[in-house]
Design a protein around this motif. Structure first.
Motif, mmCIF file in Angstrom:
data_model
loop_
_atom_site.group_PDB
_atom_site.id
_atom_site.type_symbol
_atom_site.label_atom_id
_atom_site.label_comp_id
_atom_site.label_asym_id
_atom_site.label_seq_id
_atom_site.Cartn_x
_atom_site.Cartn_y
_atom_site.Cartn_z
ATOM 1 N N SER A 145 0.813 -1.223 0.000
ATOM 2 C CA SER A 145 0.000 0.000 0.000
ATOM 3 C C SER A 145 0.845 1.270 0.000
ATOM 4 O O SER A 145 0.367 2.339 -0.381
ATOM 5 N N ALA A 146 2.124 1.172 0.419
ATOM 6 C CA ALA A 146 3.003 2.341 0.439
ATOM 7 C C ALA A 146 3.246 2.890 -0.964
ATOM 8 O O ALA A 146 3.658 4.037 -1.127
ATOM 9 N N PHE A 147 2.958 2.088 -1.987
ATOM 10 C CA PHE A 147 3.182 2.511 -3.364
ATOM 11 C C PHE A 147 1.884 2.978 -4.041
ATOM 12 O O PHE A 147 1.839 3.169 -5.249
ATOM 13 N N GLY A 148 0.825 3.140 -3.248
ATOM 14 C CA GLY A 148 -0.408 3.731 -3.745
ATOM 15 C C GLY A 148 -1.026 3.029 -4.941
ATOM 16 O O GLY A 148 -1.482 3.690 -5.874
ATOM 17 N N GLY A 149 -1.009 1.730 -4.957
ATOM 18 C CA GLY A 149 -1.602 0.982 -6.058
ATOM 19 C C GLY A 149 -0.644 0.705 -7.206
ATOM 20 O O GLY A 149 -0.926 -0.104 -8.077
ATOM 21 N N HIS A 150 0.505 1.371 -7.221
ATOM 22 C CA HIS A 150 1.539 1.122 -8.242
ATOM 23 C C HIS A 150 2.320 -0.119 -7.844
ATOM 24 O O HIS A 150 2.707 -0.274 -6.692
ATOM 25 N N THR A 151 2.550 -0.999 -8.786
ATOM 26 C CA THR A 151 3.394 -2.164 -8.522
ATOM 27 C C THR A 151 4.768 -1.890 -9.113
ATOM 28 O O THR A 151 4.926 -1.864 -10.331
ATOM 29 N N PRO A 152 5.755 -1.628 -8.250
ATOM 30 C CA PRO A 152 7.092 -1.311 -8.761
ATOM 31 C C PRO A 152 7.792 -2.549 -9.312
ATOM 32 O O PRO A 152 7.395 -3.680 -9.029
ATOM 33 N N ALA A 153 8.842 -2.316 -10.072
ATOM 34 C CA ALA A 153 9.677 -3.391 -10.595
ATOM 35 C C ALA A 153 10.952 -3.478 -9.759
ATOM 36 O O ALA A 153 11.412 -2.472 -9.203
ATOM 37 N N ILE A 154 11.511 -4.654 -9.682
ATOM 38 C CA ILE A 154 12.793 -4.813 -8.987
ATOM 39 C C ILE A 154 13.828 -3.955 -9.718
ATOM 40 O O ILE A 154 13.897 -3.944 -10.938
ATOM 41 N N GLY A 155 14.592 -3.182 -8.944
ATOM 42 C CA GLY A 155 15.582 -2.269 -9.516
ATOM 43 C C GLY A 155 15.052 -0.855 -9.711
ATOM 44 O O GLY A 155 15.824 0.074 -9.929
ATOM 45 N N GLU A 156 13.749 -0.671 -9.628
ATOM 46 C CA GLU A 156 13.163 0.662 -9.788
ATOM 47 C C GLU A 156 13.563 1.528 -8.596
ATOM 48 O O GLU A 156 13.648 1.055 -7.463
ATOM 49 N N ARG A 157 13.811 2.808 -8.866
ATOM 50 C CA ARG A 157 14.241 3.744 -7.817
ATOM 51 C C ARG A 157 13.194 4.824 -7.629
ATOM 52 O O ARG A 157 12.579 5.283 -8.584
ATOM 53 N N PHE A 158 13.060 5.250 -6.370
ATOM 54 C CA PHE A 158 12.101 6.278 -5.993
ATOM 55 C C PHE A 158 12.744 7.250 -5.036
ATOM 56 O O PHE A 158 13.644 6.880 -4.293
ATOM 57 N N GLN A 159 12.228 8.478 -5.007
ATOM 58 C CA GLN A 159 12.634 9.418 -3.968
ATOM 59 C C GLN A 159 11.703 9.250 -2.788
ATOM 60 O O GLN A 159 10.495 9.065 -2.954
ATOM 61 N N ALA A 160 12.263 9.294 -1.608
ATOM 62 C CA ALA A 160 11.489 9.192 -0.382
ATOM 63 C C ALA A 160 12.046 10.198 0.606
ATOM 64 O O ALA A 160 13.068 10.838 0.345
ATOM 65 N N GLY A 161 11.411 10.329 1.731
ATOM 66 C CA GLY A 161 11.936 11.210 2.763
ATOM 67 C C GLY A 161 10.850 11.896 3.550
ATOM 68 O O GLY A 161 9.656 11.688 3.340
ATOM 69 N N HIS A 162 11.319 12.747 4.458
ATOM 70 C CA HIS A 162 10.432 13.516 5.324
ATOM 71 C C HIS A 162 10.842 14.976 5.235
ATOM 72 O O HIS A 162 12.026 15.299 5.367
ATOM 73 N N GLY A 163 9.886 15.862 5.010
ATOM 74 C CA GLY A 163 10.187 17.297 4.931
ATOM 75 C C GLY A 163 11.185 17.591 3.827
ATOM 76 O O GLY A 163 11.018 17.145 2.695
#
Length: 172
Positions: free
Chosen positions: A95-113
């Motif tokens: 659920s952390a991906f909001g319905g998107h199913t990522p692929a292995i090796g895919e990169r995302f930006q994350a963080g707080h503030g």
């Protein structure tokens, strides 16, 4: 017009020091000799020395070098992208991906503030998605082949901004 060499006349060749605007060609390999990155066939890498534009071990290895020099720099993980931190590997719910199913090796930006970092998907199971916040080169000894292409004094504006401007640099 005759020109006579005089040993008293010395030509000052610039060397890379703090606040030098330098350009280098490089090839980066891992310990097994696999090429990870290279400027070959591309524009050289332009950077402002001493301002954290490169990893610490690379800056240390370039200090004092002159135009035309070719050499090798070996950078330890501690002076490169750091040691691997298994605490940066975690399993998050689908659920952390909001319905998107990522692929292995895919990169995302994350963080707080304002704090942002890149995470990479390592594994997908029914229980969740394993993500890794380590830099891909964390824990890797880096082997650089380097050629210094140009060196000049940085402008006051470049120094105050912490990066070079113009060809190969940032344009405002």
């Amino acid at each position: 017009m005759n020109f006579r060499y005089s040993p008293k006349i010395k030509v000052k060749r610039m060397m890379i020091t703090t606040n030098s605007a330098a350009a280098i060609h490089y090839t980066l390999r891992n310990g097994a000799g696999e090429i990870l990155d290279s400027s070959e066939g591309k524009q050289p890498l332009h950077y402002l020395h001493g301002h954290g534009n490169l990893i610490p071990g690379m800056e240390a290895g370039l200090l004092g070098k002159r135009v035309g020099e070719t050499f090798k720099i070996v950078v330890s993980p501690q002076e490169g992208y750091g040691l691997r931190d298994e605490g940066l590997v975690t399993i998050v719910p689908h659920s952390a991906f909001g319905g998107h199913t990522p692929a292995i090796g895919e990169r995302f930006q994350a963080g707080h503030g304002d704090e942002r970092y890149v995470i990479e998907v390592r594994e997908i199971t029914d229980e969740g998605i394993t993500v890794d916040g380590n830099h891909p080169l964390a824990g890797v000894e880096l082997h650089f082949d380097v050629e210094v292409v140009s060196i000049r004094e940085a402008t006051e504006e470049e120094i105050s901004h912490g990066h070079i401007h113009g060809p190969g640099g940032h344009h405002h």
